[in-house]
Motif scaffolding. Structure first.
Motif, mmCIF file in Angstrom:
data_model
loop_
_atom_site.group_PDB
_atom_site.id
_atom_site.type_symbol
_atom_site.label_atom_id
_atom_site.label_comp_id
_atom_site.label_asym_id
_atom_site.label_seq_id
_atom_site.Cartn_x
_atom_site.Cartn_y
_atom_site.Cartn_z
ATOM 1 N N THR A 83 -3.033 1.122 0.465
ATOM 2 C CA THR A 83 -3.060 1.758 1.430
ATOM 3 C C THR A 83 -3.954 2.780 1.150
ATOM 4 O O THR A 83 -5.005 3.376 1.975
ATOM 5 C CB THR A 83 -2.306 1.348 2.077
ATOM 6 O OG1 THR A 83 -2.161 0.001 2.633
ATOM 7 C CG2 THR A 83 -2.850 2.428 3.681
ATOM 8 N N MET A 84 -3.109 3.684 0.406
ATOM 9 C CA MET A 84 -3.686 5.288 -0.485
ATOM 10 C C MET A 84 -4.486 5.401 -0.737
ATOM 11 O O MET A 84 -5.889 6.274 -0.422
ATOM 12 C CB MET A 84 -2.046 5.921 -0.917
ATOM 13 C CG MET A 84 -2.568 7.428 -1.248
ATOM 14 S SD MET A 84 -3.573 7.624 -2.759
ATOM 15 C CE MET A 84 -3.777 9.162 -3.063
ATOM 16 N N ILE A 85 -4.820 4.282 -1.904
ATOM 17 C CA ILE A 85 -6.592 4.649 -2.690
ATOM 18 C C ILE A 85 -7.775 3.903 -2.088
ATOM 19 O O ILE A 85 -8.740 4.181 -2.160
ATOM 20 C CB ILE A 85 -6.417 3.538 -4.143
ATOM 21 C CG1 ILE A 85 -5.285 4.533 -4.644
ATOM 22 C CG2 ILE A 85 -7.138 3.418 -4.633
ATOM 23 C CD1 ILE A 85 -4.516 3.459 -6.087
ATOM 24 N N TYR A 86 -7.827 3.176 -1.668
ATOM 25 C CA TYR A 86 -9.384 2.117 -0.838
ATOM 26 C C TYR A 86 -9.037 2.303 0.703
ATOM 27 O O TYR A 86 -7.929 2.311 0.813
ATOM 28 C CB TYR A 86 -8.472 0.395 -1.132
ATOM 29 C CG TYR A 86 -8.447 0.504 -2.904
ATOM 30 C CD1 TYR A 86 -9.963 0.725 -3.640
ATOM 31 C CD2 TYR A 86 -7.353 0.311 -3.347
ATOM 32 C CE1 TYR A 86 -9.665 1.027 -4.578
ATOM 33 C CE2 TYR A 86 -7.438 -0.025 -4.504
ATOM 34 C CZ TYR A 86 -8.695 0.077 -5.565
ATOM 35 O OH TYR A 86 -8.466 -0.397 -6.510
ATOM 36 N N GLN A 87 -10.329 2.586 0.825
ATOM 37 C CA GLN A 87 -10.286 2.482 2.593
ATOM 38 C C GLN A 87 -9.891 1.057 3.231
ATOM 39 O O GLN A 87 -10.108 -0.116 2.630
ATOM 40 C CB GLN A 87 -12.301 2.792 2.929
ATOM 41 C CG GLN A 87 -12.190 4.554 2.528
ATOM 42 C CD GLN A 87 -13.891 4.470 2.715
ATOM 43 O OE1 GLN A 87 -14.288 3.255 3.237
ATOM 44 N NE2 GLN A 87 -14.114 5.122 2.122
ATOM 45 N N GLU A 88 -10.154 1.283 4.414
ATOM 46 C CA GLU A 88 -9.863 0.533 5.221
ATOM 47 C C GLU A 88 -11.022 -1.055 4.810
ATOM 48 O O GLU A 88 -12.411 -0.284 5.214
ATOM 49 C CB GLU A 88 -9.117 0.104 6.622
ATOM 50 C CG GLU A 88 -7.827 0.758 7.175
ATOM 51 C CD GLU A 88 -7.227 -0.942 6.839
ATOM 52 O OE1 GLU A 88 -7.523 -2.081 7.280
ATOM 53 O OE2 GLU A 88 -5.941 -0.046 6.312
ATOM 54 N N LYS A 89 -11.122 -2.419 5.655
ATOM 55 C CA LYS A 89 -12.398 -2.977 4.945
ATOM 56 C C LYS A 89 -12.629 -2.437 6.520
ATOM 57 O O LYS A 89 -12.050 -2.836 7.506
ATOM 58 C CB LYS A 89 -12.415 -4.267 4.577
ATOM 59 C CG LYS A 89 -13.105 -4.944 4.639
ATOM 60 C CD LYS A 89 -12.687 -6.629 3.908
ATOM 61 C CE LYS A 89 -14.447 -7.182 3.256
ATOM 62 N NZ LYS A 89 -14.221 -7.720 2.107
ATOM 63 N N GLU A 90 -14.464 -3.057 6.661
ATOM 64 C CA GLU A 90 -14.629 -2.411 7.706
ATOM 65 C C GLU A 90 -15.387 -4.479 8.331
ATOM 66 O O GLU A 90 -15.837 -4.842 7.355
ATOM 67 C CB GLU A 90 -16.120 -1.844 7.678
ATOM 68 C CG GLU A 90 -16.322 -0.305 7.352
ATOM 69 C CD GLU A 90 -17.341 0.438 7.503
ATOM 70 O OE1 GLU A 90 -18.483 0.022 8.022
ATOM 71 O OE2 GLU A 90 -17.176 1.541 6.639
ATOM 72 N N THR A 91 -14.679 -3.602 9.057
ATOM 73 C CA THR A 91 -15.190 -5.482 10.451
ATOM 74 C C THR A 91 -16.291 -5.316 11.731
ATOM 75 O O THR A 91 -15.962 -4.087 11.543
ATOM 76 C CB THR A 91 -13.827 -5.825 10.872
ATOM 77 O OG1 THR A 91 -13.099 -5.095 11.517
ATOM 78 C CG2 THR A 91 -12.942 -6.117 10.128
ATOM 79 N N SER A 92 -17.508 -6.577 11.308
ATOM 80 C CA SER A 92 -18.528 -6.179 12.415
ATOM 81 C C SER A 92 -18.771 -7.351 13.014
ATOM 82 O O SER A 92 -18.423 -8.435 12.194
ATOM 83 C CB SER A 92 -19.226 -4.752 11.769
ATOM 84 O OG SER A 92 -20.088 -5.638 10.981
#
Length: 65
Positions: A56-65
Motif C-alpha cells: 500500500t505504501m509503495i504502489y498507487q491504488e489501481k485506477e478504475t473507470s
C-alpha cells in the motif's frame, strides 16, 4: 538541492507483479523493525499484514473507470 517531489507511491506494475517485491523484502523490513525495538514479526498473519502495508505504501491504488 533536495528533491521535494515524493518518490512514492509508484505506479502499480502493469503485469501485476514486481520482481523487487518479494517475501524477502517484507522479512528484511521486519528485521529492521525488530532491530529498532518493535516486536519481531513472528507469525504468518504478521508477515501478511506487513506485506500489505508495504504494498500500500509503495504502489498507487489501481485506477478504475
Amino acid at each position: 538541492m533536495t528533491n521535494t517531489v515524493p518518490a512514492y507511491p509508484l505506479p502499480r506494475p502493469e503485469r501485476g507483479d514486481d520482481p523487487r517485491f518479494t517475501l524477502g523484502l517484507a522479512y528484511d523490513v521486519g528485521k529492521v523493525l525488530s532491530a529498532h525495538g518493535y516486536p519481531p514479526i513472528a507469525t504468518g498473519a504478521d508477515h501478511v499484514r506487513l506485506s500489505q502495508a508495504l504494498f500500500t505504501m509503495i504502489y498507487q491504488e489501481k485506477e478504475t473507470s
